[in-house]
Design a protein around this motif. Sequence first.
Motif, PDB file in Angstrom:
ATOM      1  N   LYS A   1       1.339   6.445  -7.316  1.00  6.93           N
ATOM      2  CA  LYS A   1       0.699   7.283  -8.314  1.00  6.93           C
ATOM      3  C   LYS A   1       1.267   8.784  -7.951  1.00  6.93           C
ATOM      4  O   LYS A   1       0.547   9.536  -8.378  1.00  6.93           O
ATOM      5  CB  LYS A   1      -0.702   7.154  -6.571  1.00  6.93           C
ATOM      6  N   LEU A   2       1.868   9.274  -6.397  1.00  3.00           N
ATOM      7  CA  LEU A   2       2.595  10.122  -6.525  1.00  3.00           C
ATOM      8  C   LEU A   2       3.410  10.730  -7.139  1.00  3.00           C
ATOM      9  O   LEU A   2       3.787  12.145  -7.875  1.00  3.00           O
ATOM     10  CB  LEU A   2       3.446  10.603  -4.763  1.00  3.00           C
ATOM     11  N   LEU A   3       4.537  10.290  -7.630  1.00  2.46           N
ATOM     12  CA  LEU A   3       5.821   9.965  -8.104  1.00  2.46           C
ATOM     13  C   LEU A   3       5.274   9.775  -9.663  1.00  2.46           C
ATOM     14  O   LEU A   3       5.032  11.530 -10.538  1.00  2.46           O
ATOM     15  CB  LEU A   3       6.753   8.959  -8.377  1.00  2.46           C
TER      16      LEU A   3
ATOM     17  N   GLN B   1       0.948  -1.132   0.312  1.00  2.00           N
ATOM     18  CA  GLN B   1       0.490   0.075   0.295  1.00  2.00           C
ATOM     19  C   GLN B   1       0.733   1.248  -0.423  1.00  2.00           C
ATOM     20  O   GLN B   1       0.789   1.778  -0.991  1.00  2.00           O
ATOM     21  CB  GLN B   1      -1.247   0.395   1.082  1.00  2.00           C
ATOM     22  N   ASN B   2       1.917   1.205   0.954  1.00  3.61           N
ATOM     23  CA  ASN B   2       2.684   2.349   1.014  1.00  3.61           C
ATOM     24  C   ASN B   2       4.130   2.957  -0.644  1.00  3.61           C
ATOM     25  O   ASN B   2       3.724   3.432  -0.857  1.00  3.61           O
ATOM     26  CB  ASN B   2       4.088   2.199   1.977  1.00  3.61           C
TER      27      ASN B   2
ATOM     28  N   GLN C   1       3.957  13.975  -9.904  1.00  3.20           N
ATOM     29  CA  GLN C   1       5.457  15.171  -9.880  1.00  3.20           C
ATOM     30  C   GLN C   1       5.346  14.795 -11.998  1.00  3.20           C
ATOM     31  O   GLN C   1       5.587  15.805 -12.266  1.00  3.20           O
ATOM     32  CB  GLN C   1       5.578  14.450  -9.160  1.00  3.20           C
ATOM     33  N   VAL C   2       5.529  13.727 -12.014  1.00  2.00           N
ATOM     34  CA  VAL C   2       6.050  13.644 -13.515  1.00  2.00           C
ATOM     35  C   VAL C   2       5.001  14.152 -14.425  1.00  2.00           C
ATOM     36  O   VAL C   2       5.015  14.910 -15.662  1.00  2.00           O
ATOM     37  CB  VAL C   2       5.927  12.203 -13.614  1.00  2.00           C
ATOM     38  N   ALA C   3       3.844  13.621 -14.525  1.00  2.00           N
ATOM     39  CA  ALA C   3       2.298  14.530 -15.633  1.00  2.00           C
ATOM     40  C   ALA C   3       2.669  16.141 -14.745  1.00  2.00           C
ATOM     41  O   ALA C   3       2.426  16.161 -15.971  1.00  2.00           O
ATOM     42  CB  ALA C   3       1.406  14.473 -14.534  1.00  2.00           C
TER      43      ALA C   3
END
Length: 76
Positions: free
Chosen positions: A25-27, A18-19, A30-32
């Motif tokens: 998801k966060l990365l 999960q972590n 950020q890339v988008a």
Amino acid sequence: MSQENLEKIIAQQATTIQNLTDEIKLLREQVAYLTQKRYGKSSEQTPLNGQTSLFDEPDAQDDGERPRCRRSDYYL
């Protein structure tokens, strides 16, 4: 290994998964964002202070002749 130990390991692995999923998801977000910022439409707009582009104004000395271009010591 006992059943209790296996259940603890499974719970730890589920938490780790999960972590890592949250981090991915966060990365991706950020890339988008950075891709949009780098390659997206620019925010260039017409200035509000009345200044226009040099290329939009007619030439004040336009007499219909082509201007001479100086190169080194001679004219074309």
